[in-house]
Design an enzyme around this catalytic site. Structure first.
Site, mmCIF file in Angstrom:
data_model
loop_
_atom_site.group_PDB
_atom_site.id
_atom_site.type_symbol
_atom_site.label_atom_id
_atom_site.label_comp_id
_atom_site.label_asym_id
_atom_site.label_seq_id
_atom_site.Cartn_x
_atom_site.Cartn_y
_atom_site.Cartn_z
ATOM 1 N N HIS A 51 19.096 27.538 34.731
ATOM 2 C CA HIS A 51 18.178 28.638 34.407
ATOM 3 C C HIS A 51 18.875 29.957 34.725
ATOM 4 C CE1 HIS A 51 14.534 31.086 34.242
ATOM 5 N NE2 HIS A 51 13.994 30.074 33.610
ATOM 6 N N ASP A 84 11.433 22.608 31.439
ATOM 7 C CA ASP A 84 11.493 21.716 30.264
ATOM 8 C C ASP A 84 11.924 20.303 30.598
ATOM 9 O OD1 ASP A 84 12.605 24.627 28.686
ATOM 10 O OD2 ASP A 84 10.760 23.569 28.163
#
Ligand code: SDX
Length: 434
Positions: free
Chosen positions: A308, A365
């Site tokens: 991320h 996700d």
């Protein structure tokens, strides 16, 4: 020496310039470089905006090192446990948790706008049955403005408000229609006596031929997933919505731009890619092979659902979703070998030096697709689910930006590295580029 400034000395000219430093309520300060170009005649260079704050916002705060996520100051863990998606949407848009009456009125207004124009239903017939649902969603949402000409004066606060609510209200109907079209089933109308998630599930899975009962477990976990996906500060799709909004484009076009940006596998498209990756890995024994590929600079493969830009610690949403996976699979009494595979993959990756040093953790996700799969939602609908939930954040940012008297068209500059000026060459004198 003034405290809240940054002194820059331009070694080319010896010129010294002070730039103000703005401190927010929380998080890193920002150096205000608005006068950099006029003062020093140069730009900052920051591909991917790693060190760039594009705006001021009061909506969401992320501390990537501590793994903290706040919506209007409320920790995501508390909202996930105690709130509902529609209450969180109200919070993101209006900045405060609603009273009982406010929430009831908001619910009722959302329900009143949940139908789509009958003519819009025909748009779906233009799509082949195997069109990706995200392709349908981008097209249909972008066309919504064609039905609301009379309330598109975005200078009017009421027009902005009703447009935001219409988008929030119609996304479940459009998302369900994308699914129904892809499976060749009749569209189901929304019911005003159903809650937001219950309504969506009914439009997704009920059929005219027999009654359909929404499973409360499914509705509850959908509320949770939608809360977790509702907003995430200036991510790529929200920044796209803001960029499109800065030109004065209508809100439906701006949200369609956000949907398009979300679709990419580096962003919201990752949830669909994770399930494909897990299916490709297939067996715990093959995990080392894929970990090696993810580490191999010459292999474009990445561990989908990992890493991320902001979180250099656990994504708090991933932790909540992983725990929910256990509960949902148990309550729906469905075992999913892909979940066991995902748990083992996370364990092995997080013990690997490469992932540890690069601070690559599971993101939102990584596990969400496991739950969607348990709810019988097909893989190609996963990013549609993300877009449905993120509409709350997108419209909140759109409204915040439209209310900012200082907002102006976003128009970044560049570092030009092309050819210097040169004269036109008559075609007979040109040589093939080879
Ligand atoms: C979302 O921004 C948001 O808030 C997004 C989001 C939201 O709610 O809106 O949180 C939702 O988009 C989550 C991210 C979903 N995407 C994925 O899961 C795709 C896989 N992850 C990546 O491609 C990547 O981690 C990104 C895109 C998420 C972040 O990319 P960055 O910040 O540009 O980081 P990078 O690509 O520069 O990676 C840094 C290093 C690189 O190695 P070096 O060049 O430094 O040697 O880490 C490596 C990368 O190769 N790396 C990975 C990796 N992610 C980063 N290596 C293997 N597998 C990965 N998943």
């Amino acid at each position: 020496m003034p405290q809240n400034t940054l002194t820059v000395i331009d070694n080319r000219t010896g010129k010294t310039v002070e730039f103000p430093i703005h401190n927010g309520t929380l998080g890193e300060p920002a150096i205000d470089i608005a006068t950099l170009y006029s003062e020093l005649g140069c730009f900052t260079y920051d591909p991917g905006f790693v060190s760039t704050a594009s705006c001021k916002s009061e909506i969401t705060y992320i501390d990537g090192d501590a793994g903290i996520l706040l919506y209007r100051g409320y920790p995501i863990e508390q909202l996930a446990e105690k709130s509902s998606f529609l209450e969180v949407a109200y919070l993101l848009i209006y900045g405060a948790l609603p009273t009982k009456d406010e929430l009831h009125g908001f619910n009722a207004e959302i329900n009143r706008h949940s139908m789509i124009h009958e003519a819009l239903r025909n748009f779906f017939n233009g799509f082949h049955y195997d069109a990706h649902p995200m392709a349908m969603m981008v097209g249909v949402v972008g066309s919504l403005s064609a039905f609301y000409h009379s309330e598109l004066n975005i200078k009017k606060k009421e027009h902005r408000r009703i447009s935001a609510l219409r988008l929030l209200a119609k996304m479940p109907t459009i998302a369900a229609a994308c699914y129904k079209h892809s499976v060749g089933m009749p569209f189901i109308y929304p019911h005003n006596d159903l809650g937001y998630c219950e309504n969506f599930l009914n439009m997704m899975f009920s059929v005219p031929a027999q009654p359909y009962e929404v499973n409360p477990v499914t509705a509850r976990v959908l509320n949770l997933l939608f809360i977790l996906h509702a907003d995430h500060e200036q991510n790529a799709s929200t920044s796209t919505v803001r960029m499109a909004s800065s030109t004065g484009a209508n809100p439906y076009a701006c949200i369609a731009a956000g949907i398009a940006a979300l679709w990419g596998p580096s962003h919201g498209g990752a949830n669909e890619a994770v399930l494909k990756m897990l299916a490709d890995i297939g067996d715990v024994k093959r995990i080392p092979e894929y970990i090696a590929r993810a580490k191999d600079k010459n292999d474009p493969f990445r561990l989908m659902g990992f890493g991320h830009r902001v979180y250099k610690n656990f994504d708090p949403r991933a932790t909540i979703i992983r725990n929910a996976c256990h509960e949902v699979l148990q309550e729906l009494s469905c075992q999913d070998p892909l979940f066991d595979l995902a748990l083992e993959l996370e364990k092995i990756a997080l013990e690997d030096e490469y992932f540890i040093t690069k601070k690559l953790y599971p993101n939102v996700d990584f596990y969400s697709g496991i739950i969607y799969k348990a709810l019988n939602i097909p893989n190609n609908m996963f990013t549609v689910m993300f877009a449905l939930a993120r509409t709350a954040g997108w419209v909140a940012h759109w409204l915040e930006m439209k209310a900012d008297p200082l907002q102006r068209i976003a128009r970044p500059r560049q570092l030009y590295v092309g050819l210097d000026k040169r004269d036109y060459i008559p075609i007979e004198q040109r040589r093939a580029q080879g």
